[in-house]
Scaffold this motif. Structure first.
Motif, short mmCIF file in Angstrom:
data_model
loop_
_atom_site.label_atom_id
_atom_site.label_comp_id
_atom_site.label_asym_id
_atom_site.label_seq_id
_atom_site.Cartn_x
_atom_site.Cartn_y
_atom_site.Cartn_z
N SER A 72 0.83 -1.21 0.00
CA SER A 72 0.00 0.00 0.00
C SER A 72 0.86 1.25 0.00
CB SER A 72 -0.92 0.01 1.22
OG SER A 72 -1.85 -1.04 1.14
N LEU A 73 1.90 1.25 0.80
CA LEU A 73 2.79 2.39 0.87
C LEU A 73 3.52 2.58 -0.46
CD1 LEU A 73 3.81 4.65 2.63
CD2 LEU A 73 5.61 3.13 3.44
N THR A 77 3.42 5.81 -2.81
CA THR A 77 4.68 6.46 -3.19
C THR A 77 4.75 6.64 -4.70
OG1 THR A 77 5.79 5.51 -1.29
CG2 THR A 77 7.19 6.27 -3.08
N GLN A 78 4.42 5.60 -5.44
CA GLN A 78 4.49 5.70 -6.91
C GLN A 78 3.49 6.72 -7.44
OE1 GLN A 78 4.36 1.90 -8.83
NE2 GLN A 78 6.27 1.23 -7.91
N ALA A 79 2.28 6.70 -6.91
CA ALA A 79 1.27 7.67 -7.36
C ALA A 79 1.70 9.09 -7.00
CB ALA A 79 -0.09 7.35 -6.74
N SER A 80 2.25 9.27 -5.81
CA SER A 80 2.72 10.60 -5.39
C SER A 80 3.86 11.09 -6.27
CB SER A 80 3.15 10.58 -3.93
OG SER A 80 2.06 10.29 -3.11
N GLU A 161 -0.65 -1.16 -9.77
CA GLU A 161 -0.28 -1.54 -8.41
C GLU A 161 -1.42 -2.28 -7.71
OE1 GLU A 161 2.69 -1.43 -6.75
OE2 GLU A 161 3.44 -0.90 -8.73
N SER A 162 -2.66 -1.86 -7.96
CA SER A 162 -3.81 -2.55 -7.35
C SER A 162 -3.91 -3.98 -7.86
CB SER A 162 -5.10 -1.80 -7.67
OG SER A 162 -5.12 -0.56 -7.04
#
Length: 169
Positions: A72-73, A77-80, A161-162
């Motif tokens: 989840s983190l 992180t990737q989306a941010s 990622e999901s």
């Protein structure tokens, strides 16, 4: 011509200052995001440790909980990171548009200064207004394209990622 040259220099200086300001703000945003993600990582680890201790989760259950938290983190992180890059792209595009607009304003002032009659002045002013509207529409389109690309890339990253997280669980 010295007035036009001074105006051009002033315009370039203002554009450079605006660019530096945008760059500084983007760097500050990246630093803040990096700091926030580090804090989130540490908080997630502490929370995982507290939950596993409170519920007596050991062995595989603890490892699975830790793995899910890490995934989840990582997704956040990737989306941010993707969104931060997007903000930088938007800032660069905005800066480019600002530079173009300032340069065009200098050119427009030169055109108006060369007018020798009221009809010439009115015709030049009409052309300038039309070009300003065209440039505004084009700039809005360019900004919208960058924003759409950023949103699509961030959405694709989250979906990928999901899917990974869903398969791993």
């Amino acid at each position: 011509m010295p007035v036009a040259h001074n105006t051009d220099n002033h315009t370039n200086n203002r554009a450079k200052a605006a660019g530096e300001h945008i760059r500084d703000n983007a760097e500050k945003a990246q630093d803040a995001m990096r700091s926030g993600l580090n804090s989130a990582s540490e908080s997630t680890q502490r929370f995982t440790d507290q939950v596993t201790q409170a519920y007596g989760i050991t062995g595989e259950g603890r490892e699975e909980l830790t793995r899910q938290g890490a995934q989840s983190l990582e997704m956040m992180t990737q989306a941010s990171t993707m969104l931060t890059r997007g903000v930088q792209d938007l800032s660069r595009e905005w800066f480019s548009l600002t530079q173009e607009r300032l340069q065009k304003n200098v050119e427009d002032l030169s055109v108006l200064a060369r007018c020798q009659s009221i009809p010439d002045f009115m015709a030049a002013q009409s052309n300038i207004m039309r070009h300003n509207l065209e440039q505004t529409i084009e700039g809005t389109r360019r900004i919208a394209e960058v924003a759409t690309r950023v949103a699509n890339e961030a959405g694709q990253t989250l979906k990928a990622e999901s899917k990974k997280t869903g398969r791993g669980a």
